[in-house]
Design a protein around this motif. Structure first.
Motif, PDB file in Angstrom:
ATOM      1  N   GLY A 122       0.887  -1.091  -0.066  1.00 25.36           N
ATOM      2  CA  GLY A 122      -0.035   0.037   0.220  1.00 25.36           C
ATOM      3  C   GLY A 122       0.737   1.211   0.087  1.00 25.36           C
ATOM      4  N   ARG A 123       0.308   2.397  -0.018  1.00 26.64           N
ATOM      5  CA  ARG A 123       0.861   3.625   0.119  1.00 26.64           C
ATOM      6  C   ARG A 123       1.326   4.012   1.600  1.00 26.64           C
ATOM      7  N   LEU A 132       5.204   0.677   1.275  1.00 28.50           N
ATOM      8  CA  LEU A 132       6.383   0.926   0.636  1.00 28.50           C
ATOM      9  C   LEU A 132       6.171   1.774  -0.572  1.00 28.50           C
ATOM     10  N   ASN A 133       4.883   2.113  -0.987  1.00 28.33           N
ATOM     11  CA  ASN A 133       4.891   2.991  -2.050  1.00 28.33           C
ATOM     12  C   ASN A 133       4.486   4.424  -1.553  1.00 28.33           C
ATOM     13  N   PRO A 134       4.594   5.551  -2.149  1.00 32.54           N
ATOM     14  CA  PRO A 134       4.799   6.915  -1.781  1.00 32.54           C
ATOM     15  C   PRO A 134       3.282   7.132  -1.640  1.00 32.54           C
ATOM     16  N   LYS A 135       3.128   8.355  -0.656  1.00 30.18           N
ATOM     17  CA  LYS A 135       1.876   8.669  -0.326  1.00 30.18           C
ATOM     18  C   LYS A 135       1.223   9.294  -1.605  1.00 30.18           C
ATOM     19  N   ASP A 136      -0.082   9.412  -1.468  1.00 29.61           N
ATOM     20  CA  ASP A 136      -1.073  10.014  -2.499  1.00 29.61           C
ATOM     21  C   ASP A 136      -0.740  11.441  -2.519  1.00 29.61           C
ATOM     22  N   ARG A 145       1.346  12.770 -10.655  1.00 31.28           N
ATOM     23  CA  ARG A 145       0.905  12.082  -9.370  1.00 31.28           C
ATOM     24  C   ARG A 145       2.251  11.029  -8.941  1.00 31.28           C
ATOM     25  N   ASN A 146       2.130  10.759  -7.910  1.00 25.40           N
ATOM     26  CA  ASN A 146       3.151   9.788  -7.421  1.00 25.40           C
ATOM     27  C   ASN A 146       2.665   8.214  -7.869  1.00 25.40           C
ATOM     28  N   PRO A 147       3.264   7.765  -8.567  1.00 31.09           N
ATOM     29  CA  PRO A 147       2.842   6.369  -9.109  1.00 31.09           C
ATOM     30  C   PRO A 147       3.043   5.331  -8.166  1.00 31.09           C
ATOM     31  N   ILE A 148       2.418   4.065  -8.395  1.00 30.47           N
ATOM     32  CA  ILE A 148       2.750   2.878  -7.334  1.00 30.47           C
ATOM     33  C   ILE A 148       4.018   2.220  -8.133  1.00 30.47           C
ATOM     34  N   TYR A 149       4.942   2.101  -7.392  1.00 31.09           N
ATOM     35  CA  TYR A 149       6.196   1.329  -7.890  1.00 31.09           C
ATOM     36  C   TYR A 149       6.405  -0.174  -7.674  1.00 31.09           C
ATOM     37  N   VAL A 150       6.001  -0.306  -6.264  1.00 28.30           N
ATOM     38  CA  VAL A 150       6.050  -1.808  -5.848  1.00 28.30           C
ATOM     39  C   VAL A 150       4.769  -2.455  -6.182  1.00 28.30           C
ATOM     40  N   GLN A 151       4.860  -3.509  -6.939  1.00 30.10           N
ATOM     41  CA  GLN A 151       3.488  -4.114  -7.531  1.00 30.10           C
ATOM     42  C   GLN A 151       3.132  -5.466  -6.780  1.00 30.10           C
ATOM     43  N   GLN A 152       4.118  -6.158  -6.300  1.00 28.57           N
ATOM     44  CA  GLN A 152       3.901  -7.497  -5.800  1.00 28.57           C
ATOM     45  C   GLN A 152       5.013  -7.938  -5.114  1.00 28.57           C
TER      46      GLN A 152
END
Length: 386
Positions: A122-123, A132-136, A145-152
């Motif tokens: 999650g963010r 692990l993903n940056p805040k919205d 926008r801050n993207p989602i880097y870590v997917q799985q």
């Protein structure tokens, strides 16, 4: 892709279960897999293995120990199911170099819970400090926008077996990273894409890996000197015909510092080649075209012949071929399978493992062919309709 893939294992298990109502088209008995489980006096059992390159799995109290967190990922970036298959098989293949199947027993991840991995993916926020993903940042523009880097994230455990007891011998953590983050500006609205450069993906992946290593070291049952491999995976795009590839890995033998990264030089390609992405070796493409034309000319009722090849540098490591037919008669399927085995032997590159899956237009697997590395002949199996 070494020798037998996870798909081959599951299909072979199906063969054993339905052997009374199915038939082999290969008379070579040397290709028949033999398995034998080993029971201990401590309440667990190992599955046995089909080849020396396979891991034995763990059965506890008569049940296979599954990973409750398997397949957890960011939903909007998970449309390409080939990513999950490439992710899991690639993790196992990389782990074999660090945790030999001759010394370790494989166990599905038991340390990280589903809720833990969901929080990590999650963010980061006041309610989810472990994200692990940056805040919205509230932006809707793809570039702002801050993207989602870590997917799985997925865990695999490798166990030592001594005197009837299993102990944790090592861990592999796979981390899947996005090059494209798919998102919606409003619920049920159109899908947009934020592009992530390769350099930024690598940077954010290393930041996430350092945090994950530190956190895993603090989990119950993990010691300061438990070897931990962290493998970094680049997700393929949602519309890609192939899954992604692992691009780097590191092994921490103690502590929580990462001293160096090793490049895998692995990449996946589609056969036949596309206008935007050709395969590294033209000879491989020529071989596949010869195979494709041979079977299409002989059996016109084919909906498609495609393949996914994995390369290390510019050398083909293995090939997974998918053939879609419009056959309904079992005699047609049997004849076709026999012909494919000969055409594959004559046209496809030699010396590498090759899996060929024949499916009907409805997606039902009709037959399966496989050849191990260094073997000339294909194992074949036709699935009966009764």
């Amino acid at each position: 892709m070494k020798k037998k893939t996870a798909l081959l294992f599951s299909l072979l298990m199906s063969v054993l279960l339905i052997s009374a109502c199915s038939k082999n088209t290969n008379s070579n008995s040397n290709n028949t897999a033999k398995t034998s489980g080993t029971t201990t006096n401590k309440g667990y059992q190992t599955t046995g293995k089909t080849t020396d390159s396979d891991y034995q799995g763990v059965i506890q109290d008569g049940k296979y120990k599954t990973n409750a967190a398997r397949g957890v990922g960011i939903s909007q970036n998970a449309d390409n199911l080939l990513n999950l298959k490439s992710f899991e098989s690639g993790m196992t293949a990389l782990s074999k170099d660090q945790f030999s199947p001759n010394k370790y027993v494989f166990q599905e991840g038991q340390i990280l819970s589903k809720s833990t991995i969901e929080n990590w993916l999650g963010r980061v926020s006041s309610s989810n400090p472990t994200g692990l993903n940056p805040k919205d940042n509230g932006q809707k523009d793809a570039a702002k926008r801050n993207p989602i880097y870590v997917q799985q994230i997925e865990e695999q455990d490798y166990m030592n077996e001594n005197n009837g007891k299993l102990s944790l011998g090592g861990i592999t953590i796979g981390i899947g990273m996005n090059r494209k983050d798919y998102y919606q500006k409003e619920e049920y609205g159109s899908t947009y894409t934020s592009d992530i450069s390769q350099a930024e993906m690598i940077k954010q992946g290393r930041i996430a890996a350092a945090k994950v290593l530190d956190r895993v070291r603090k989990q119950n049952g993990v010691s300061a000197n438990t070897p931990i491999m962290i493998a970094m995976f680049q997700q393929a795009e949602n519309d890609s015909l192939v899954g992604g590839s692992f691009y780097a890995y590191t092994v921490s033998k103690n502590g929580n510092e990462i001293s160096n990264w090793n490049n895998t030089n692995l990449s996946s390609y589609t056969f036949p080649a596309t206008a935007t992405k050709s395969v590294p070796n033209d000879n491989d493409e020529t071989s596949f075209e010869g195979f494709q034309n041979k079977i299409k000319n002989f059996f016109p009722n084919l909906a498609g012949v495609t393949a996914q090849g994995q390369y290390k540098n510019k050398t083909l490591q293995g090939l997974k071929v998918n053939i879609t037919t419009q056959f309904y008669s079992e005699t047609e399927i049997t004849s076709f399978t026999q012909y494919v085995a000969q055409a594959a032997k004559n046209y496809l590159p030699s010396g590498i493992p090759i899996d060929i899956t024949v499916k009907g237009a409805d997606g039902t697997v009709q037959s399966f062919l496989s050849r191990q590395s260094g073997n000339g002949n294909f194992y074949t199996h036709v699935f009966s309709s009764y």
